[in-house]
Design a protein around this motif. Sequence first.
Motif, mmCIF file in Angstrom:
data_model
loop_
_atom_site.group_PDB
_atom_site.id
_atom_site.type_symbol
_atom_site.label_atom_id
_atom_site.label_comp_id
_atom_site.label_asym_id
_atom_site.label_seq_id
_atom_site.Cartn_x
_atom_site.Cartn_y
_atom_site.Cartn_z
ATOM 1 N N PRO A 97 0.840 -1.206 0.000
ATOM 2 C CA PRO A 97 0.000 0.000 0.000
ATOM 3 C C PRO A 97 0.872 1.252 0.000
ATOM 4 O O PRO A 97 2.021 1.245 0.448
ATOM 5 C CB PRO A 97 -0.789 -0.141 1.298
ATOM 6 N N GLY A 98 0.303 2.369 -0.476
ATOM 7 C CA GLY A 98 1.001 3.635 -0.498
ATOM 8 C C GLY A 98 1.706 3.869 -1.833
ATOM 9 O O GLY A 98 1.585 3.089 -2.782
ATOM 10 N N ASP A 99 2.411 5.032 -1.878
ATOM 11 C CA ASP A 99 3.149 5.409 -3.095
ATOM 12 C C ASP A 99 4.602 4.928 -3.017
ATOM 13 O O ASP A 99 5.174 4.744 -1.930
ATOM 14 C CB ASP A 99 3.118 6.930 -3.260
ATOM 15 N N ILE A 100 5.195 4.796 -4.195
ATOM 16 C CA ILE A 100 6.582 4.341 -4.276
ATOM 17 C C ILE A 100 7.515 5.507 -3.987
ATOM 18 O O ILE A 100 7.322 6.616 -4.531
ATOM 19 C CB ILE A 100 6.881 3.752 -5.663
ATOM 20 N N ASP A 101 8.472 5.289 -3.158
ATOM 21 C CA ASP A 101 9.484 6.297 -2.882
ATOM 22 C C ASP A 101 10.571 6.178 -3.948
ATOM 23 O O ASP A 101 11.359 5.221 -3.939
ATOM 24 C CB ASP A 101 10.062 6.078 -1.485
ATOM 25 N N LEU A 102 10.580 7.109 -4.853
ATOM 26 C CA LEU A 102 11.548 7.075 -5.939
ATOM 27 C C LEU A 102 12.841 7.795 -5.585
ATOM 28 O O LEU A 102 13.620 8.172 -6.464
ATOM 29 C CB LEU A 102 10.930 7.689 -7.209
ATOM 30 N N GLY A 103 13.061 8.051 -4.322
ATOM 31 C CA GLY A 103 14.290 8.729 -3.939
ATOM 32 C C GLY A 103 15.503 7.814 -3.999
ATOM 33 O O GLY A 103 15.473 6.677 -3.524
ATOM 34 N N THR A 104 16.605 8.316 -4.608
ATOM 35 C CA THR A 104 17.852 7.568 -4.748
ATOM 36 C C THR A 104 18.974 8.310 -4.032
ATOM 37 O O THR A 104 18.781 9.429 -3.514
ATOM 38 C CB THR A 104 18.196 7.391 -6.233
ATOM 39 N N THR A 105 20.117 7.721 -3.991
ATOM 40 C CA THR A 105 21.258 8.351 -3.346
ATOM 41 C C THR A 105 21.659 9.615 -4.076
ATOM 42 O O THR A 105 22.061 10.615 -3.455
ATOM 43 C CB THR A 105 22.443 7.363 -3.335
ATOM 44 N N TYR A 106 21.525 9.607 -5.355
ATOM 45 C CA TYR A 106 21.891 10.782 -6.143
ATOM 46 C C TYR A 106 20.955 11.944 -5.841
ATOM 47 O O TYR A 106 21.370 13.096 -5.714
ATOM 48 C CB TYR A 106 21.855 10.432 -7.625
ATOM 49 N N ARG A 107 19.676 11.618 -5.668
ATOM 50 C CA ARG A 107 18.707 12.664 -5.398
ATOM 51 C C ARG A 107 18.871 13.218 -3.986
ATOM 52 O O ARG A 107 18.642 14.399 -3.744
ATOM 53 C CB ARG A 107 17.297 12.138 -5.600
ATOM 54 N N ARG A 108 19.250 12.355 -3.007
ATOM 55 C CA ARG A 108 19.413 12.819 -1.637
ATOM 56 C C ARG A 108 20.660 13.678 -1.485
ATOM 57 O O ARG A 108 20.659 14.706 -0.818
ATOM 58 C CB ARG A 108 19.497 11.628 -0.688
ATOM 59 N N ASP A 109 21.773 13.275 -2.094
ATOM 60 C CA ASP A 109 23.055 13.952 -1.876
ATOM 61 C C ASP A 109 23.314 15.078 -2.860
ATOM 62 O O ASP A 109 24.213 15.904 -2.627
ATOM 63 C CB ASP A 109 24.199 12.944 -1.980
ATOM 64 N N TYR A 110 22.605 15.169 -3.956
ATOM 65 C CA TYR A 110 22.899 16.181 -4.968
ATOM 66 C C TYR A 110 22.207 17.485 -4.608
ATOM 67 O O TYR A 110 21.012 17.493 -4.289
ATOM 68 C CB TYR A 110 22.438 15.703 -6.343
ATOM 69 N N ASN A 111 22.956 18.582 -4.603
ATOM 70 C CA ASN A 111 22.423 19.912 -4.350
ATOM 71 C C ASN A 111 22.250 20.627 -5.680
ATOM 72 O O ASN A 111 23.214 20.829 -6.411
ATOM 73 C CB ASN A 111 23.357 20.713 -3.440
ATOM 74 N N ALA A 112 21.090 21.021 -5.975
ATOM 75 C CA ALA A 112 20.832 21.688 -7.248
ATOM 76 C C ALA A 112 21.311 23.133 -7.198
ATOM 77 O O ALA A 112 21.284 23.788 -6.150
ATOM 78 C CB ALA A 112 19.337 21.637 -7.552
ATOM 79 N N HIS A 113 21.817 23.619 -8.310
ATOM 80 C CA HIS A 113 22.296 24.992 -8.449
ATOM 81 C C HIS A 113 21.473 25.685 -9.508
ATOM 82 O O HIS A 113 20.964 25.057 -10.444
ATOM 83 C CB HIS A 113 23.792 24.996 -8.845
ATOM 84 N N LYS A 114 21.395 26.975 -9.334
ATOM 85 C CA LYS A 114 20.709 27.766 -10.333
ATOM 86 C C LYS A 114 21.612 27.980 -11.530
ATOM 87 O O LYS A 114 22.758 28.405 -11.388
ATOM 88 C CB LYS A 114 20.288 29.110 -9.755
ATOM 89 N N ILE A 115 21.126 27.699 -12.677
ATOM 90 C CA ILE A 115 21.910 27.784 -13.906
ATOM 91 C C ILE A 115 21.357 28.916 -14.740
ATOM 92 O O ILE A 115 20.147 28.982 -15.011
ATOM 93 C CB ILE A 115 21.845 26.465 -14.690
ATOM 94 N N GLN A 116 22.281 29.825 -15.101
ATOM 95 C CA GLN A 116 21.909 30.927 -15.971
ATOM 96 C C GLN A 116 22.135 30.525 -17.416
ATOM 97 O O GLN A 116 22.999 29.683 -17.706
ATOM 98 C CB GLN A 116 22.728 32.171 -15.629
ATOM 99 N N PRO A 117 21.432 31.105 -18.321
ATOM 100 C CA PRO A 117 21.649 30.743 -19.731
ATOM 101 C C PRO A 117 23.029 31.183 -20.206
ATOM 102 O O PRO A 117 23.545 32.227 -19.820
ATOM 103 C CB PRO A 117 20.534 31.496 -20.454
ATOM 104 N N VAL A 118 23.599 30.372 -21.061
ATOM 105 C CA VAL A 118 24.954 30.624 -21.563
ATOM 106 C C VAL A 118 24.901 31.683 -22.637
ATOM 107 O O VAL A 118 24.077 31.611 -23.568
ATOM 108 C CB VAL A 118 25.579 29.321 -22.106
ATOM 109 N N LEU A 119 25.797 32.699 -22.485
ATOM 110 C CA LEU A 119 25.864 33.748 -23.486
ATOM 111 C C LEU A 119 26.759 33.308 -24.632
ATOM 112 O O LEU A 119 27.832 32.721 -24.408
ATOM 113 C CB LEU A 119 26.417 35.037 -22.854
ATOM 114 N N LEU A 120 26.341 33.546 -25.840
ATOM 115 C CA LEU A 120 27.114 33.154 -27.011
ATOM 116 C C LEU A 120 28.294 34.085 -27.195
ATOM 117 O O LEU A 120 28.154 35.312 -27.082
ATOM 118 C CB LEU A 120 26.220 33.177 -28.252
ATOM 119 N N VAL A 121 29.483 33.530 -27.450
ATOM 120 C CA VAL A 121 30.686 34.315 -27.695
ATOM 121 C C VAL A 121 30.795 34.644 -29.170
ATOM 122 O O VAL A 121 31.555 35.514 -29.584
ATOM 123 C CB VAL A 121 31.923 33.569 -27.171
#
Length: 471
Positions: A97-121
């Motif tokens: 019963p209940g929902d599946i916990d799809l959490g993995t080690t990568y999801r627990r330990d990975y800290n997301a960063h804000k990514i700005q769009p890359v400016l074209l050179v």
Amino acid sequence: MKRPQCLCQICTCGRHRCPHNPTRIYDHGGESCVVTEYVDKYLQYGSLPPPQSLKPKQEYQKHGGKMEGITTFRSDYLPYDVASRPIRVQEEYKPAPGDIDLGTTYRRDYNAHKIQPVLLVKPLDRKRVKGGKLDTIPTYQDDYRAWEIHRREPYKTDNIYHPPTEKFGNSTTFQDDFFPKELTTQKSFKPVAKANASDQPFNGVTSHRADYTAHQLEPKWTRSKVEYRPNSQPLEDITTHRCDFRGLLGELPKSFKPEYTKIESKAHFNGVTEFRDSFQPWVVSLPELHKAKEYIPPAGNMDLNTTTHLDYTEHEVHPLVLMRPLETTRKNNVPFQGNTTMRDDFQAWDAGRQDMIKRPQEMRKPSGKFDDMTTFRAHYVPHSIIPTQSCKPSKMAVSSSAPFEAGTMYRSEYIPKMQAICPATYPSPPGYVFLSTDSRGHKFFRKATPELNKIARANGNHVPKQIAVVS
């Protein structure tokens, strides 16, 4: 009456046997030939039983009892109570019963960063303006600023070439770096080859001359020559071939070749053969000759028009104009100068062959006359030779007057014996009368008592009673 004897029994030397050629046809009887050399020499013993063999008989011994079906596996094997394996009942699947916990080690330990769009050179594409002047200044020429760079002075020394004033005056590297050294002769440690002469005379005394004692030799014994005495008895001239060879009398084979008879005929040859009789000439007709027809030229003129001449249409073709500009030849009235850079800078030298560099000779050649004097002639001292006296006894024949004793053990103890001749050597044995030949090829003879003086061989030589042998 005595029993007749076979030729195998009459033979006394053991080398004569019957040919054993069977004369009966289709005789396969079980009787064996009892007249052999083994039967003659080895007599049969009495009633003695043959020795019994202790070797066990290789017979199959059949077992009389009943065969038991007991084996090693059956006697040693203990059966165990084997129970059936319980069957495992598979449980029914029930989802959690209940929902599946799809959490993995990568999801627990990975800290997301804000990514700005890359400016074209990449620079923006400049739009080409039609009608304006093209700007052909590149980025390198626009941004690059030339510096004031002074030329670095070289550290290389100026080696100015000065041509030599003399002919081949420049020295080579070998001549500049090589210093000639004086050659010094090495002192020889070899002793001087000089003969050491002795002042004392040579006495010639050796150990053989000092220790040898001469002994007087006894007179040599000479053997007297024995006078040859011919034998009084004639030569027997009996060889192994004459003793053992048995000549079989028989007729010479007749030739089946027909006798050669020369066929002659006095009649005149008429020249008639089988070919002339069978093949008669017949009349042959000559083949007809084929006559070629006479050529008749056609009437009228020949029409030389072809399909190409009739159907071909001519076109006006203009010659091709070359796109290459015409060459304009320039005439120059200035005379040609034959001077080149090679001729101006290079000056020919008067070159000659350089002399070979040779070392000075260490030994000087003699200038005087050859005196023909060697080391052996200069240092040799001759000595007087004293011949050595030979101690070998002289070769002198020593004779003796005593008679030679010719008595030997062979002459004193030898007893001459009569040489016996095997009676089976002759075609018909002496003292025997031929009776018959059996089916096995044995020749049987009956003993008789004829006079020995009347027995003669095939070649006419009488058999001697006794033969005297002389050593």
